[in-house]
Write an enzyme that holds these catalytic residues in place. Structure first.
Site, PDB file in Angstrom:
ATOM      1  N   ARG A 138       1.189  -0.844  -0.102  1.00 37.36           N
ATOM      2  CA  ARG A 138       0.168  -0.115  -0.523  1.00 37.36           C
ATOM      3  C   ARG A 138       1.204   1.364  -0.244  1.00 37.36           C
ATOM      4  O   ARG A 138       2.385   1.606   0.392  1.00 37.36           O
ATOM      5  CB  ARG A 138      -0.823   0.007   1.393  1.00 37.36           C
ATOM      6  CG  ARG A 138      -1.621  -1.300   0.918  1.00 37.36           C
ATOM      7  CD  ARG A 138      -2.762  -1.458   2.816  1.00 37.36           C
ATOM      8  NE  ARG A 138      -3.544  -1.985   2.514  1.00 37.36           N
ATOM      9  CZ  ARG A 138      -3.394  -3.702   2.868  1.00 37.36           C
ATOM     10  NH1 ARG A 138      -2.250  -3.564   3.452  1.00 37.36           N
ATOM     11  NH2 ARG A 138      -4.215  -4.488   3.413  1.00 37.36           N
ATOM     12  N   LYS A 161      -2.708  -2.803   7.879  1.00 37.41           N
ATOM     13  CA  LYS A 161      -3.806  -2.619   7.936  1.00 37.41           C
ATOM     14  C   LYS A 161      -4.788  -3.977   8.475  1.00 37.41           C
ATOM     15  O   LYS A 161      -5.223  -3.944   9.373  1.00 37.41           O
ATOM     16  CB  LYS A 161      -4.556  -2.090   6.276  1.00 37.41           C
ATOM     17  CG  LYS A 161      -6.067  -2.192   6.380  1.00 37.41           C
ATOM     18  CD  LYS A 161      -6.493  -2.521   4.557  1.00 37.41           C
ATOM     19  CE  LYS A 161      -7.865  -1.573   4.849  1.00 37.41           C
ATOM     20  NZ  LYS A 161      -8.307  -1.654   3.408  1.00 37.41           N
ATOM     21  N   HIS A 217      -3.534   3.297  -5.003  1.00 34.04           N
ATOM     22  CA  HIS A 217      -3.579   2.813  -4.718  1.00 34.04           C
ATOM     23  C   HIS A 217      -3.792   1.311  -6.240  1.00 34.04           C
ATOM     24  O   HIS A 217      -3.677   0.417  -5.800  1.00 34.04           O
ATOM     25  CB  HIS A 217      -4.736   2.180  -4.612  1.00 34.04           C
ATOM     26  CG  HIS A 217      -4.839   1.212  -3.345  1.00 34.04           C
ATOM     27  ND1 HIS A 217      -4.792   0.932  -2.725  1.00 34.04           N
ATOM     28  CD2 HIS A 217      -5.890   0.252  -3.470  1.00 34.04           C
ATOM     29  CE1 HIS A 217      -5.175  -0.268  -1.881  1.00 34.04           C
ATOM     30  NE2 HIS A 217      -5.553  -0.658  -2.443  1.00 34.04           N
ATOM     31  N   ARG A 220      -0.730  -0.875  -5.796  1.00 37.66           N
ATOM     32  CA  ARG A 220      -0.844  -2.006  -5.534  1.00 37.66           C
ATOM     33  C   ARG A 220      -1.529  -2.886  -6.807  1.00 37.66           C
ATOM     34  O   ARG A 220      -1.346  -3.997  -6.912  1.00 37.66           O
ATOM     35  CB  ARG A 220      -1.904  -1.461  -4.208  1.00 37.66           C
ATOM     36  CG  ARG A 220      -2.199  -2.769  -3.397  1.00 37.66           C
ATOM     37  CD  ARG A 220      -2.762  -3.009  -1.859  1.00 37.66           C
ATOM     38  NE  ARG A 220      -3.042  -4.348  -1.127  1.00 37.66           N
ATOM     39  CZ  ARG A 220      -2.608  -4.847  -0.086  1.00 37.66           C
ATOM     40  NH1 ARG A 220      -1.071  -4.885  -0.183  1.00 37.66           N
ATOM     41  NH2 ARG A 220      -3.095  -5.824   0.465  1.00 37.66           N
ATOM     42  N   HIS A 243      -3.847 -10.469   2.968  1.00 33.76           N
ATOM     43  CA  HIS A 243      -4.975 -10.203   2.768  1.00 33.76           C
ATOM     44  C   HIS A 243      -5.724 -11.526   3.314  1.00 33.76           C
ATOM     45  O   HIS A 243      -5.150 -12.508   3.750  1.00 33.76           O
ATOM     46  CB  HIS A 243      -5.623 -10.387   1.478  1.00 33.76           C
ATOM     47  CG  HIS A 243      -5.666  -9.389   0.392  1.00 33.76           C
ATOM     48  ND1 HIS A 243      -5.778  -9.681  -1.210  1.00 33.76           N
ATOM     49  CD2 HIS A 243      -5.653  -8.262  -0.010  1.00 33.76           C
ATOM     50  CE1 HIS A 243      -5.897  -9.020  -1.488  1.00 33.76           C
ATOM     51  NE2 HIS A 243      -5.815  -8.057  -0.819  1.00 33.76           N
ATOM     52  N   TYR A 252      -8.879 -11.405  -8.696  1.00 33.95           N
ATOM     53  CA  TYR A 252      -7.350 -10.644  -9.231  1.00 33.95           C
ATOM     54  C   TYR A 252      -7.651 -12.712 -10.591  1.00 33.95           C
ATOM     55  O   TYR A 252      -6.438 -12.762 -11.453  1.00 33.95           O
ATOM     56  CB  TYR A 252      -6.032 -10.795  -9.128  1.00 33.95           C
ATOM     57  CG  TYR A 252      -6.235  -9.405  -8.158  1.00 33.95           C
ATOM     58  CD1 TYR A 252      -5.814  -8.470  -8.497  1.00 33.95           C
ATOM     59  CD2 TYR A 252      -6.610  -9.405  -6.668  1.00 33.95           C
ATOM     60  CE1 TYR A 252      -5.630  -7.259  -7.736  1.00 33.95           C
ATOM     61  CE2 TYR A 252      -6.004  -8.982  -6.286  1.00 33.95           C
ATOM     62  CZ  TYR A 252      -5.988  -7.109  -6.232  1.00 33.95           C
ATOM     63  OH  TYR A 252      -6.094  -5.744  -5.666  1.00 33.95           O
TER      64      TYR A 252
END
Length: 277
Positions: A138, A161, A217, A220, A243, A252
């Site tokens: 990020r 995050k 972003h 990323r 994630h 993706y």
């Protein structure tokens, strides 16, 4: 309700990674609600409030976040025995938000962007951008990078995050650039200074158009998209991006060259003797 928010912050939010940020958002929502008496606050009051917010152009995502923050606040106050009633928002559903197609830069756009970044007077924007493209970081993770996070050709992303640390390999050349930059500029704490504005200017000079609301972003998304296009493994991508839920990474998966190719190879008609060649 201001008092409840303050109690929640004092007993709970101070201990969170994003200490203070959630408190500010809840406080802002309470202000917009005109600080109602807590005992009179209910799902109907909040439903009417969020409808008004939508009418003024606030996004579905934003009102969903406000909903989640306030519901979480009441849940914690119930656990603390401060709030003796049911959570007023427990049965109110959030809005369903249709997921937009993720935008990423093509090879041609990446080349243009890198040229424009080199032209910038900001001494950090080029390297910060390339760290994002090389690791899927990020923007805030790359921009706030500290020297102790870089060692043995790895970047250790710690205050993430999700709260989980992850390490992503980089080239020796990129590691050398990071330490050279730090030695030259000697910023206190972080290696780099803020450079979001310089990134936006580079996009504009390169005539690179992004969807509304998307800026840094995109780097990323670009890393993740090209990782899959070039044959990367979806589980490896999940670990690289950090994630928690594989469903997030699966956005993706369709970019992989062999995505769902097994449907053609393993369907029952392939193995049925009654089907001719």
């Amino acid at each position: 309700m201001d008092e409840l928010d303050a109690i929640w912050f004092d007993h709970h939010d101070k201990k969170l990674r994003a200490a203070g940020e959630t408190y500010k958002r809840i406080k802002a929502a309470i202000t917009e609600l005109k600080n109602p008496i807590a005992s009179e606050f209910n799902a109907q009051v909040f439903a009417a409030f969020r409808s008004q917010r939508l009418d003024t152009g606030i996004s579905l995502n934003t009102v969903n976040h406000e909903h989640a923050y306030m519901r979480a606040m009441f849940n914690e106050l119930i656990r603390l025995a401060v709030w003796k009633r049911d959570n007023p928002l427990k049965d109110l559903r959030q809005f369903k938000v249709q997921e937009n197609e993720l935008s990423y830069l093509t090879n041609e756009q990446i080349a243009v962007l890198l040229v424009e970044l080199k032209k910038s007077t900001n001494p950090h924007v080029d390297l910060v951008s390339r760290i994002c493209l090389a690791t899927g970081a990020r923007w805030s993770e790359a921009e706030k990078l500290q020297p102790q996070q870089v060692r043995q050709r790895l970047i250790q992303f710690a205050r993430t995050k999700t709260g989980k640390a992850r390490a992503v390999p980089i080239s020796q050349g990129m590691q050398d650039e990071i330490f050279t930059d730090h030695a030259e500029h000697r910023n206190i704490g972080a290696i780099f200074a803020g450079c979001t504005g310089a990134f936006k200017e580079a996009l504009e000079r390169g005539s690179i158009q992004l969807p509304m609301g998307q800026l840094t972003h995109v780097l990323r998304h670009t890393f993740a998209s090209h990782f899959m296009i070039n044959g990367g493994n979806i589980l490896a991508l999940q670990r690289i991006l950090g994630h928690q839920d594989l469903k997030t990474t699966m956005r993706y998966a369709h970019l992989a060259p062999d995505h769902l190719d097994s449907a053609r190879q393993l369907n029952p008609l392939v193995f049925c003797p009654c089907v001719g060649d």
